[in-house]
Scaffold this motif. Sequence first.
Motif, short mmCIF file in Angstrom:
data_model
loop_
_atom_site.label_atom_id
_atom_site.label_comp_id
_atom_site.label_asym_id
_atom_site.label_seq_id
_atom_site.Cartn_x
_atom_site.Cartn_y
_atom_site.Cartn_z
N SER B 156 2.31 4.65 -5.53
CA SER B 156 2.81 3.27 -5.45
C SER B 156 2.40 2.85 -4.21
O SER B 156 2.26 3.65 -3.15
N GLN B 157 2.12 1.60 -3.89
CA GLN B 157 1.97 1.03 -2.71
C GLN B 157 2.35 -0.18 -2.38
O GLN B 157 3.02 -0.89 -3.08
N THR B 158 2.86 -0.22 -1.04
CA THR B 158 3.48 -1.77 -0.49
C THR B 158 2.30 -2.13 0.55
O THR B 158 2.29 -1.52 1.60
N CYS B 159 1.69 -3.12 0.46
CA CYS B 159 0.64 -3.58 0.95
C CYS B 159 0.99 -5.05 1.35
O CYS B 159 1.15 -6.09 0.67
N ASP B 160 1.17 -5.17 2.77
CA ASP B 160 1.61 -6.65 3.36
C ASP B 160 0.24 -7.40 3.55
O ASP B 160 -0.52 -6.82 4.08
N LYS B 161 0.23 -8.69 3.54
CA LYS B 161 -0.91 -9.63 4.13
C LYS B 161 -0.83 -9.35 5.43
O LYS B 161 -0.20 -9.43 6.12
N VAL B 246 -5.83 -10.34 1.03
CA VAL B 246 -5.69 -11.29 -0.10
C VAL B 246 -4.10 -11.72 -0.20
O VAL B 246 -3.78 -12.68 -0.86
N GLY B 247 -3.27 -11.04 0.14
CA GLY B 247 -1.69 -11.33 0.13
C GLY B 247 -1.09 -10.18 -0.13
O GLY B 247 -1.56 -9.09 0.37
N GLN B 248 0.29 -10.10 -0.66
CA GLN B 248 0.70 -9.28 -0.70
C GLN B 248 0.50 -8.48 -2.14
O GLN B 248 0.70 -8.89 -3.42
N HIS B 249 0.41 -7.23 -1.92
CA HIS B 249 -0.08 -6.37 -3.19
C HIS B 249 0.84 -5.18 -3.21
O HIS B 249 0.34 -4.13 -2.75
N ASP B 250 1.87 -5.15 -3.75
CA ASP B 250 2.70 -4.02 -4.37
C ASP B 250 2.46 -3.78 -5.47
O ASP B 250 2.62 -4.37 -6.55
N GLY B 285 0.22 -13.87 -4.74
CA GLY B 285 1.37 -14.19 -3.87
C GLY B 285 1.10 -13.61 -2.21
O GLY B 285 0.30 -12.53 -2.17
N GLN B 286 1.76 -14.30 -1.42
CA GLN B 286 1.26 -14.00 0.04
C GLN B 286 2.43 -13.30 0.47
O GLN B 286 2.07 -12.48 1.63
#
Lengths: 356, 356, 356, 356
Positions: B156-161, B246-250, B285-286
């Motif tokens: 699982s990942q939480t990636c902020d822009k 690219v944006g928020q990619h969780d 989504g951003q």
Amino acid sequence: MARKLKVAVSGLGRMGARHAVNYLEKTPRAELVAVCDPDPKAIAWAKSALEPAGVKIYSDFDEMLAHPGIEAVIVSGITTEHAPQSIRAIEAGKHVLCEKPLSTDLEISQGVLDVAKKYPHLKVMTGFSRRFDQSYRNAWKKADSGDIGRPVVFRSQTCDKYRDDDYFIGYSKVSGSIFVDASVHDIDLALWFFGQDSVVKSVSAVGTCARYQGLKQYGDVDNGVGIVEFWGGKIAYFYACRMMAVGQHDMTEVIGTHGKLTVNANPVHDLVEHHEATGIRKEIGQTYWDRFEPAFIRESNEFTEAVLDDKPLPFKLTGAVQALRIGSYLQEALRTGEKLHFDETGERVTRPAARL
Amino acid sequence: MARKLKVAVSGLGRMGARHAVNYLEKTPRAELVAVCDPDPKAIAWAKSALEPAGVKIYSDFDEMLAHPGIEAVIVSGITTEHAPQSIRAIEAGKHVLCEKPLSTDLEISQGVLDVAKKYPHLKVMTGFSRRFDQSYRNAWKKADSGDIGRPVVFRSQTCDKYRDDDYFIGYSKVSGSIFVDASVHDIDLALWFFGQDSVVKSVSAVGTCARYQGLKQYGDVDNGVGIVEFWGGKIAYFYACRMMAVGQHDMTEVIGTHGKLTVNANPVHDLVEHHEATGIRKEIGQTYWDRFEPAFIRESNEFTEAVLDDKPLPFKLTGAVQALRIGSYLQEALRTGEKLHFDETGERVTRPAARL
Amino acid sequence: MARKLKVAVSGLGRMGARHAVNYLEKTPRAELVAVCDPDPKAIAWAKSALEPAGVKIYSDFDEMLAHPGIEAVIVSGITTEHAPQSIRAIEAGKHVLCEKPLSTDLEISQGVLDVAKKYPHLKVMTGFSRRFDQSYRNAWKKADSGDIGRPVVFRSQTCDKYRDDDYFIGYSKVSGSIFVDASVHDIDLALWFFGQDSVVKSVSAVGTCARYQGLKQYGDVDNGVGIVEFWGGKIAYFYACRMMAVGQHDMTEVIGTHGKLTVNANPVHDLVEHHEATGIRKEIGQTYWDRFEPAFIRESNEFTEAVLDDKPLPFKLTGAVQALRIGSYLQEALRTGEKLHFDETGERVTRPAARL
Amino acid sequence: MARKLKVAVSGLGRMGARHAVNYLEKTPRAELVAVCDPDPKAIAWAKSALEPAGVKIYSDFDEMLAHPGIEAVIVSGITTEHAPQSIRAIEAGKHVLCEKPLSTDLEISQGVLDVAKKYPHLKVMTGFSRRFDQSYRNAWKKADSGDIGRPVVFRSQTCDKYRDDDYFIGYSKVSGSIFVDASVHDIDLALWFFGQDSVVKSVSAVGTCARYQGLKQYGDVDNGVGIVEFWGGKIAYFYACRMMAVGQHDMTEVIGTHGKLTVNANPVHDLVEHHEATGIRKEIGQTYWDRFEPAFIRESNEFTEAVLDDKPLPFKLTGAVQALRIGSYLQEALRTGEKLHFDETGERVTRPAARL
């Protein structure tokens, strides 16, 4: 306290009940004050779902219309009542959001338009829900900003999931055939992207009954394909279907001179993908509600806002009549097997208006 | 009229303001009666956005708590106030929905838990929004029904822009580092899919500051990777990032003995695809709000429903503390460079508990 | 007539037979002149598949090596013969393409390297097929041209489809465990994208036997997750799996300071999508051959071209040994449960080299 | 040594040169022995690319035809020579693979068919490359096995990438318009999926010149949409385009009573996805060669195998003439603006054969 728009909903069938709940719970600037439906089942539902929130329930439309303080009426009952109720509501000074179609009959639809013109201060709109869909709006903005050059070819489909019952057959009796009922959304989108003033040049259509033979009795089909050619080098082609296995798959593509936009080419129900022995599988939405629920909520809110703040509606009532007219052309082309031709003013002619 | 839950919101920052609006407009069974924030700007916003709807505005938490009739408090201010305000609200007999984390300090978090246990009739929850996301729920149902066999590996990942400012640096000072602030969501999901009673066996982590060198002063990183091994052959691994272009990619994937589920492997912002000279492009989504807005609305509604109907909350407060504990382990593993080991009861040990 | 490279293939197992066919039919500038395998079954296959095309068949490697005119040898038999045969071929003045790994033993692998250094005019290469994959090459070109800024985090997985037999167990006995056998490809890719001179800083790994308990006897697992931290702020993390339900899913993502590239995040077997009642389904490739067949053909052709035209090989033999070394570290970290640490010269140290 | 088929290639333009290389290098059971082209440039290319491999070069077709031992001829020169050369080759006792179309003239095409019938022992085929594409074959197998029930609606498009020159205009002069040149592939696919014996009921078409006004002089368009209705409730509709921004996008969907199959709905060039600030981007193939190269190689190999082993070809020559006939109908419908009607034997009639 900020004032809220007093709204009444006529007709509590599938869509009407949803409209009622949307105005009750999901339209902060509106207040649902009354509903009506002649059907005891609908009234029973309203008693449990709406009455506790203070909504007054009527069985008669005109009595509801007389309910004190109502400012706007959502007309959502059976199709044959759409036009008469809309007209009475307008004449009673109410703003009106009428479910599509105004009527399956062009003249009757035009009649609503004529009445509405006499009350220019009232907001009168039909429910072309896709106009409120965020994806269509984003695509339109991109197209409008020139991202794809000049739109040239427009392809759009409305494909319902197959139902293992005779719903579509019974529905066909009142809905006015697949092109008028389903493709009318795609036609409306074509007019949006091509310009509302686009003039039809030719119309052709074919169709077949693949799974619902009972549709034949109403001159209807469960698969229809049509082409609408517009003057000025614009082509729209449509597919409507009542037998998709996978679910509701309404999609659109707009091909411009310098790029293409698609909406829902790859339908998304949720963000889950299932990797299993037979492959990678994604589920898709099963109904138009799965696809367009947020659009309906936006519709309620924007209609409310347009009335309260006296803003322009996002599209005009004339467009709805024009879309219906083109749907009727497709239906005629399907039934007669003939291709229809029109001159540059949109008048019917008997021969192709031009040859290459 | 059906009775509505009387709710107050403490803290009107980015999330608090959204909570306030959600309770005001998108939670039909709740009534927002009061808010508080010490910041004059927040109060100014509330005066224009909330006061017209009858919401009472306070600058002091305790005064707001004394507002007559309040049944539930949403604690959404600065992180250091989460625990103290939650405790005072609980002790005042209010139901509490506290934004995550309860605290960046484990003992303080545990303190809230201890107080909550004394008031078993009160609903106390932390805002793990992903638990309310429809896609995660659908995935969980599939997993729970055995579709993928026994879950074995969880990624699982939480990636902020990336943001072109120093927001993340300032934020790091109070948020308790990337694993505690961001990965805690992923950890919570791992516990959900693996079982809340999963016992940690080992923890390791690495990280780097690739774009925000200022994070180093807080022992924090902008890219972190960690592995949490659980007893019983379950492995979770996490990635957290503050610099996605690219944006928020969780996203999450759950690999079971007989299949795999992914959530948001292919992020969707809308249903538009753009075909242009450089390829086919989809925007995503951003922000976390773009991704999780519907989940926050569902959270408000389900919390309200749980209180009004005395239903169980969808997850327990103990889980939040457990997720925070594991986040703290990852942070320690990152900072010391050491791998942490635990025995089958979860007690810290100095050497690997078992060797192959 | 353009001259063709005279090639011999040693070992006609699964991969060897494919190599033989590739050199016979799909490598226009090469001529397959001889093959060898001690197994009568392999010889029988060669008699029907290769002999009619004029290929000479041997049961003994050294006899084949003496076949007149052979210029290059493809070493593709059992792993334990990789190094000895490669060395004999090199010493006999032949160019060598040796299947990976040179050996599961680091020292033996290094031995091949040492011999090869004495014959600098000979082309000696190991078969890291992904280096020849068009998608990886395109991704590498983009990364190399700066499209994603500086690569910071590298994630890569090798996931085999589950087999309902004990193949993987038997295979584990000789292949040297999942990190050495499978992840070695991902490690090699990490070195390609991060730079071959990247120096390991720390290594940690965990694993479990979820479906093949028989792997335990060899200290192996069917699911392994590892992190390799490099000096200079570069992080690679790996997942290897022997139980994917859906098929072979090898994928990679490279996260740079300014963008991300993925390779095979969405695996493609063919261009068919199946819309059926349960959703939209895509099948994916089942084996590494389904995924990498074109890469193997490109490998044959480029190796041939490098020899005939005396061009540099696309990567160096030293890299293969380095990848194997890192694979061995992961294996050690898995088996001991310890995290391994290294100083800036790559020397093993007992404590974390640095703390945040 | 296994015997190889001795092949000659006539015409070394873009496709002819590729055919020559395919037979030289990628068709193991064939031997390219001779080529011919009247163009000195083509001959110069052949001298460097083919002559070193022992291929004999001619400038005259008939001289090449007399080259000793030739068994099969690939006819790939200018379209006007397709039929005459094919006929001479057949009459000289050679197997023939003729590039599509046999001719843009129906009668001339039929003439080839008539000659071929006199030589039933010869294999005569036209190059409908999509018939050899693995994805189309997989889709066809699924459809044939009943996976989607009975095919009812067939949609297919051939969309070329826009070229910033006048290539398409010059090409139109000889290729016989967009429906005959491009859509003929889609028509052939429709006949494959619907059955070769499908009888046309009606044909309608529209088109426009959006970017290449020069096409008008040849009665051609750069965007054409057509519907072909077949007796028995089967509908095919087609889109052909010369101005796609993104690349070559040929796609097909087959809608059956119980499911749908798509081929290349989501085009794939490689497996790379680029996550960048503007979104997630995938590049797609730019030309038909990018898309269909493996199909052309399979075509060479299967044609060779069919001749050597006297196996049936995968489809019949009559189908090619039928596809061309339908393409000509679409072209006529486009140019006259009229809808064409046919009775159940396929005879032209003046009025719709049936009305709903």
